[in-house]
Scaffold this motif. Structure first.
Motif, PDB file in Angstrom:
ATOM      1  N   ALA A  53     -25.812 -20.008 -41.888  1.00 25.64           N
ATOM      2  CA  ALA A  53     -26.300 -18.853 -41.105  1.00 25.64           C
ATOM      3  C   ALA A  53     -27.836 -18.752 -41.211  1.00 25.64           C
ATOM      4  CB  ALA A  53     -25.413 -17.727 -41.123  1.00 25.64           C
ATOM      5  N   ALA A  54     -28.321 -17.791 -40.342  1.00 23.84           N
ATOM      6  CA  ALA A  54     -29.641 -17.447 -40.416  1.00 23.84           C
ATOM      7  C   ALA A  54     -29.625 -16.003 -40.592  1.00 23.84           C
ATOM      8  CB  ALA A  54     -30.414 -17.661 -39.282  1.00 23.84           C
ATOM      9  N   LEU A  55     -30.763 -15.294 -41.294  1.00 25.08           N
ATOM     10  CA  LEU A  55     -30.800 -13.940 -41.610  1.00 25.08           C
ATOM     11  C   LEU A  55     -32.090 -13.569 -40.795  1.00 25.08           C
ATOM     12  CD1 LEU A  55     -30.124 -11.277 -42.742  1.00 25.08           C
ATOM     13  CD2 LEU A  55     -31.492 -12.002 -44.958  1.00 25.08           C
ATOM     14  N   GLU A  56     -32.044 -12.524 -40.019  1.00 26.13           N
ATOM     15  CA  GLU A  56     -33.519 -12.110 -39.283  1.00 26.13           C
ATOM     16  C   GLU A  56     -33.783 -10.843 -39.758  1.00 26.13           C
ATOM     17  OE1 GLU A  56     -35.433 -11.478 -35.071  1.00 26.13           O
ATOM     18  OE2 GLU A  56     -33.346 -11.976 -35.021  1.00 26.13           O
ATOM     19  N   VAL A  57     -34.934 -10.547 -40.389  1.00 23.51           N
ATOM     20  CA  VAL A  57     -35.378  -9.181 -40.925  1.00 23.51           C
ATOM     21  C   VAL A  57     -36.259  -8.412 -39.768  1.00 23.51           C
ATOM     22  CG1 VAL A  57     -36.783  -7.983 -42.696  1.00 23.51           C
ATOM     23  CG2 VAL A  57     -35.441 -10.009 -43.184  1.00 23.51           C
ATOM     24  N   LEU A  67     -33.319 -16.496 -28.851  1.00 23.32           N
ATOM     25  CA  LEU A  67     -33.834 -18.045 -28.956  1.00 23.32           C
ATOM     26  C   LEU A  67     -33.031 -18.734 -29.804  1.00 23.32           C
ATOM     27  CD1 LEU A  67     -37.651 -17.254 -28.576  1.00 23.32           C
ATOM     28  CD2 LEU A  67     -36.074 -18.100 -26.747  1.00 23.32           C
ATOM     29  N   PHE A  68     -32.829 -18.113 -31.196  1.00 19.89           N
ATOM     30  CA  PHE A  68     -32.002 -18.891 -32.097  1.00 19.89           C
ATOM     31  C   PHE A  68     -30.534 -19.067 -31.771  1.00 19.89           C
ATOM     32  CE2 PHE A  68     -36.044 -17.788 -34.422  1.00 19.89           C
ATOM     33  CZ  PHE A  68     -36.010 -19.223 -35.119  1.00 19.89           C
ATOM     34  N   ALA A  69     -30.283 -17.719 -31.008  1.00 20.21           N
ATOM     35  CA  ALA A  69     -28.724 -17.696 -30.909  1.00 20.21           C
ATOM     36  C   ALA A  69     -28.380 -18.611 -29.742  1.00 20.21           C
ATOM     37  CB  ALA A  69     -28.366 -16.128 -30.635  1.00 20.21           C
ATOM     38  N   ALA A  70     -29.241 -18.890 -28.688  1.00 21.52           N
ATOM     39  CA  ALA A  70     -29.143 -19.887 -27.715  1.00 21.52           C
ATOM     40  C   ALA A  70     -28.977 -21.134 -28.185  1.00 21.52           C
ATOM     41  CB  ALA A  70     -30.184 -19.489 -26.704  1.00 21.52           C
ATOM     42  N   ARG A  71     -29.370 -21.632 -29.310  1.00 21.40           N
ATOM     43  CA  ARG A  71     -29.583 -22.764 -30.047  1.00 21.40           C
ATOM     44  C   ARG A  71     -28.128 -23.192 -30.755  1.00 21.40           C
ATOM     45  NH1 ARG A  71     -34.534 -25.389 -30.402  1.00 21.40           N
ATOM     46  NH2 ARG A  71     -36.202 -24.289 -28.940  1.00 21.40           N
ATOM     47  N   GLY A  72     -27.293 -22.157 -30.815  1.00 21.81           N
ATOM     48  CA  GLY A  72     -26.051 -21.918 -31.710  1.00 21.81           C
ATOM     49  C   GLY A  72     -26.257 -21.529 -33.008  1.00 21.81           C
ATOM     50  N   VAL A  73     -27.201 -20.989 -33.414  1.00 22.51           N
ATOM     51  CA  VAL A  73     -27.210 -20.630 -34.808  1.00 22.51           C
ATOM     52  C   VAL A  73     -26.756 -19.184 -35.207  1.00 22.51           C
ATOM     53  CG1 VAL A  73     -29.070 -19.787 -36.676  1.00 22.51           C
ATOM     54  CG2 VAL A  73     -29.451 -21.895 -34.694  1.00 22.51           C
ATOM     55  N   PRO A  74     -25.497 -19.003 -36.207  1.00 25.64           N
ATOM     56  CA  PRO A  74     -25.158 -17.731 -36.690  1.00 25.64           C
ATOM     57  C   PRO A  74     -26.329 -16.849 -37.060  1.00 25.64           C
ATOM     58  CG  PRO A  74     -23.938 -19.742 -37.408  1.00 25.64           C
ATOM     59  CD  PRO A  74     -25.132 -20.360 -36.826  1.00 25.64           C
ATOM     60  N   VAL A  75     -26.461 -15.700 -36.487  1.00 24.07           N
ATOM     61  CA  VAL A  75     -27.739 -14.830 -36.921  1.00 24.07           C
ATOM     62  C   VAL A  75     -27.184 -13.819 -37.495  1.00 24.07           C
ATOM     63  CG1 VAL A  75     -29.821 -13.943 -36.406  1.00 24.07           C
ATOM     64  CG2 VAL A  75     -29.197 -16.103 -35.398  1.00 24.07           C
ATOM     65  N   VAL A  76     -27.492 -13.111 -38.918  1.00 25.54           N
ATOM     66  CA  VAL A  76     -27.407 -11.875 -39.246  1.00 25.54           C
ATOM     67  C   VAL A  76     -28.524 -11.094 -38.909  1.00 25.54           C
ATOM     68  CG1 VAL A  76     -26.502 -10.220 -40.938  1.00 25.54           C
ATOM     69  CG2 VAL A  76     -25.421 -12.397 -40.730  1.00 25.54           C
ATOM     70  N   CYS A  77     -28.532 -10.152 -38.000  1.00 26.07           N
ATOM     71  CA  CYS A  77     -29.897  -9.268 -37.711  1.00 26.07           C
ATOM     72  C   CYS A  77     -29.782  -7.916 -38.468  1.00 26.07           C
ATOM     73  CB  CYS A  77     -29.857  -9.131 -36.483  1.00 26.07           C
ATOM     74  SG  CYS A  77     -29.750 -10.488 -35.310  1.00 26.07           S
ATOM     75  N   VAL A  78     -30.781  -7.656 -39.442  1.00 27.25           N
ATOM     76  CA  VAL A  78     -31.099  -6.228 -40.001  1.00 27.25           C
ATOM     77  C   VAL A  78     -32.077  -5.682 -39.346  1.00 27.25           C
ATOM     78  CG1 VAL A  78     -31.443  -5.196 -42.170  1.00 27.25           C
ATOM     79  CG2 VAL A  78     -30.063  -7.398 -42.059  1.00 27.25           C
ATOM     80  N   GLU A  79     -31.978  -4.437 -38.610  1.00 32.89           N
ATOM     81  CA  GLU A  79     -32.662  -3.682 -38.010  1.00 32.89           C
ATOM     82  C   GLU A  79     -32.795  -2.273 -38.373  1.00 32.89           C
ATOM     83  OE1 GLU A  79     -35.434  -1.674 -35.881  1.00 32.89           O
ATOM     84  OE2 GLU A  79     -35.398  -3.935 -35.740  1.00 32.89           O
ATOM     85  N   TYR A  95     -23.444 -13.563 -27.393  1.00 36.35           N
ATOM     86  CA  TYR A  95     -23.432 -14.387 -28.267  1.00 36.35           C
ATOM     87  C   TYR A  95     -22.665 -13.854 -29.359  1.00 36.35           C
ATOM     88  CZ  TYR A  95     -27.907 -16.327 -26.113  1.00 36.35           C
ATOM     89  OH  TYR A  95     -28.598 -16.530 -25.181  1.00 36.35           O
ATOM     90  N   PRO A  96     -21.159 -14.443 -29.562  1.00 37.64           N
ATOM     91  CA  PRO A  96     -20.195 -13.674 -30.607  1.00 37.64           C
ATOM     92  C   PRO A  96     -20.785 -13.991 -32.019  1.00 37.64           C
ATOM     93  CG  PRO A  96     -19.366 -15.602 -29.632  1.00 37.64           C
ATOM     94  CD  PRO A  96     -20.783 -15.325 -28.752  1.00 37.64           C
ATOM     95  N   HIS A  97     -21.644 -15.051 -32.374  1.00 32.85           N
ATOM     96  CA  HIS A  97     -22.063 -15.490 -33.540  1.00 32.85           C
ATOM     97  C   HIS A  97     -23.460 -14.844 -33.972  1.00 32.85           C
ATOM     98  CE1 HIS A  97     -23.910 -18.204 -30.404  1.00 32.85           C
ATOM     99  NE2 HIS A  97     -25.008 -18.108 -31.259  1.00 32.85           N
ATOM    100  N   VAL A  98     -23.540 -13.644 -33.277  1.00 34.60           N
ATOM    101  CA  VAL A  98     -24.936 -12.720 -33.834  1.00 34.60           C
ATOM    102  C   VAL A  98     -24.282 -11.252 -34.394  1.00 34.60           C
ATOM    103  CG1 VAL A  98     -26.799 -11.182 -33.028  1.00 34.60           C
ATOM    104  CG2 VAL A  98     -26.516 -13.745 -32.332  1.00 34.60           C
ATOM    105  N   GLU A  99     -24.441 -11.049 -35.495  1.00 31.57           N
ATOM    106  CA  GLU A  99     -24.130  -9.741 -36.231  1.00 31.57           C
ATOM    107  C   GLU A  99     -25.379  -8.929 -36.438  1.00 31.57           C
ATOM    108  OE1 GLU A  99     -22.619  -8.188 -40.591  1.00 31.57           O
ATOM    109  OE2 GLU A  99     -22.400 -10.420 -40.006  1.00 31.57           O
ATOM    110  N   VAL A 100     -25.320  -7.697 -35.783  1.00 33.76           N
ATOM    111  CA  VAL A 100     -26.451  -6.794 -35.915  1.00 33.76           C
ATOM    112  C   VAL A 100     -25.920  -5.650 -36.956  1.00 33.76           C
ATOM    113  CG1 VAL A 100     -27.478  -4.996 -34.742  1.00 33.76           C
ATOM    114  CG2 VAL A 100     -26.770  -7.150 -33.503  1.00 33.76           C
ATOM    115  N   VAL A 101     -26.875  -5.561 -37.935  1.00 34.38           N
ATOM    116  CA  VAL A 101     -26.533  -4.533 -39.015  1.00 34.38           C
ATOM    117  C   VAL A 101     -27.828  -3.506 -38.857  1.00 34.38           C
ATOM    118  CG1 VAL A 101     -26.669  -3.827 -41.463  1.00 34.38           C
ATOM    119  CG2 VAL A 101     -25.645  -6.145 -40.509  1.00 34.38           C
ATOM    120  N   ALA A 102     -27.602  -2.155 -38.637  1.00 35.24           N
ATOM    121  CA  ALA A 102     -28.702  -1.137 -38.444  1.00 35.24           C
ATOM    122  C   ALA A 102     -28.929  -0.659 -39.775  1.00 35.24           C
ATOM    123  CB  ALA A 102     -28.003  -0.055 -37.338  1.00 35.24           C
TER     124      ALA A 102
END
Length: 280
Positions: A53-57, A67-79, A95-102
């Motif tokens: 998976a990828a982690l987005e800061v 853009l990353f999720a559309a390529r099938g990359v699982p992403v954990v997003c910290v915002e 994109y069910p493979h995107v997790e958003v953490v506030a």
């Protein structure tokens, strides 16, 4: 020679300024420029994630996430801003493979997960400069990829550039997004007039010693903003958000009149500057 703009620099007021975008989350989402598909391809080819998976800061409203999720990359997003995170959830709902953490990246824990990629899209300068390299290294597994990128814009028309700068200066704006002419941008990532801009992280990465295989790339593309979208863009930039409300309203009014008098649009050079490195 004019000074290089502070494209990548921590202002020293990161804690309050990094959450001002949530006040205008919709304008941010509508007005901010995105990122080149070529940049995403470069990052993913370099990272060779496999099933990791990828982690987005500092994911914002998802300008890079989609853009990353559309390529099938699982992403954990910290915002860090809950209002931005709400728009991000909406934008990534398919994109069910995107997790958003506030929450703040500095307070977030990977919980034992080793990410194959940590990326930050125009947000790394908001992360605590004392702790960010330790945090990045702890989130990445061996051979994990660090990808940091920014998307500055620059005015193409010198006359319009001068008029915009006059408005900014009269209202006390520091570091506007159009504070360098397009002609000052060459081919080397992180530079203006051939000089490295303040805050460009390459030297810090080298000094840290826990990253290797350093690579930098610059992508260039043309942008055209109509008046309304450009005002949304400016209204979402921290240098404008921190102005007193009456100054901000007057500045946007004057900028709108200027653009309308010049055809109702502004042509810009869009830049995507990318830094890649790998954990040792």
């Amino acid at each position: 020679m004019a000074a290089a703009p502070d494209r990548f620099k921590d202002t020293g007021r990161a804690a309050p300024r990094r959450t001002v975008f949530g006040e205008v989350a919709e304008a941010y989402d509508d007005g901010r420029p995105g990122y080149a598909e070529e940049l995403v391809t470069e990052v993913l080819e370099y990272a060779a994630l496999g099933d990791r998976a990828a982690l987005e800061v500092g994911a914002g409203t998802g300008k890079a996430t989609g853009l990353f999720a559309a390529r099938g990359v699982p992403v954990v997003c910290v915002e860090p801003d809950a209002r931005m995170a709400e728009v991000l959830r909406r934008n990534t709902a398919t994109y069910p493979h995107v997790e958003v953490v506030a929450g703040d990246f500095e307070a977030w824990s990977p919980g034992g997960r080793d990410f194959g990629l940590l990326y930050a899209a125009t947000s790394w300068h908001w992360v605590d400069p004392v702790r960010r390299w330790d945090l990045a290294h702890s989130a990445l597994g061996p051979g994990g990829t660090l990808a940091l990128f920014w998307n500055p814009v620059a005015a193409i028309d010198p006359e319009l550039f001068a008029a915009l700068r006059d408005i900014d200066r009269r209202h006390g704006v520091e570091e506007p997004p159009h504070d360098a002419l397009a002609s000052r941008y060459g081919e080397e990532a992180g530079t203006v007039d051939g000089q490295v801009g303040p805050g460009w992280p390459v030297d810090e990465i080298r000094r840290d010693g826990r990253f290797t295989d350093l690579r930098t790339v610059r992508y260039r593309h043309n942008l055209r903003y109509d008046t309304a979208r450009y005002l949304d863009f400016l209204a979402s930039v921290s240098a404008y958000r921190v102005l007193p409300e009456r100054h901000l309203r007057q500045l946007l009014l004057e900028t709108g009149r200027l653009l309308d008098a010049r055809g109702g649009a502004i042509d810009m050079l869009g830049i995507n500057d990318l830094v890649l490195a790998r954990t040792v």
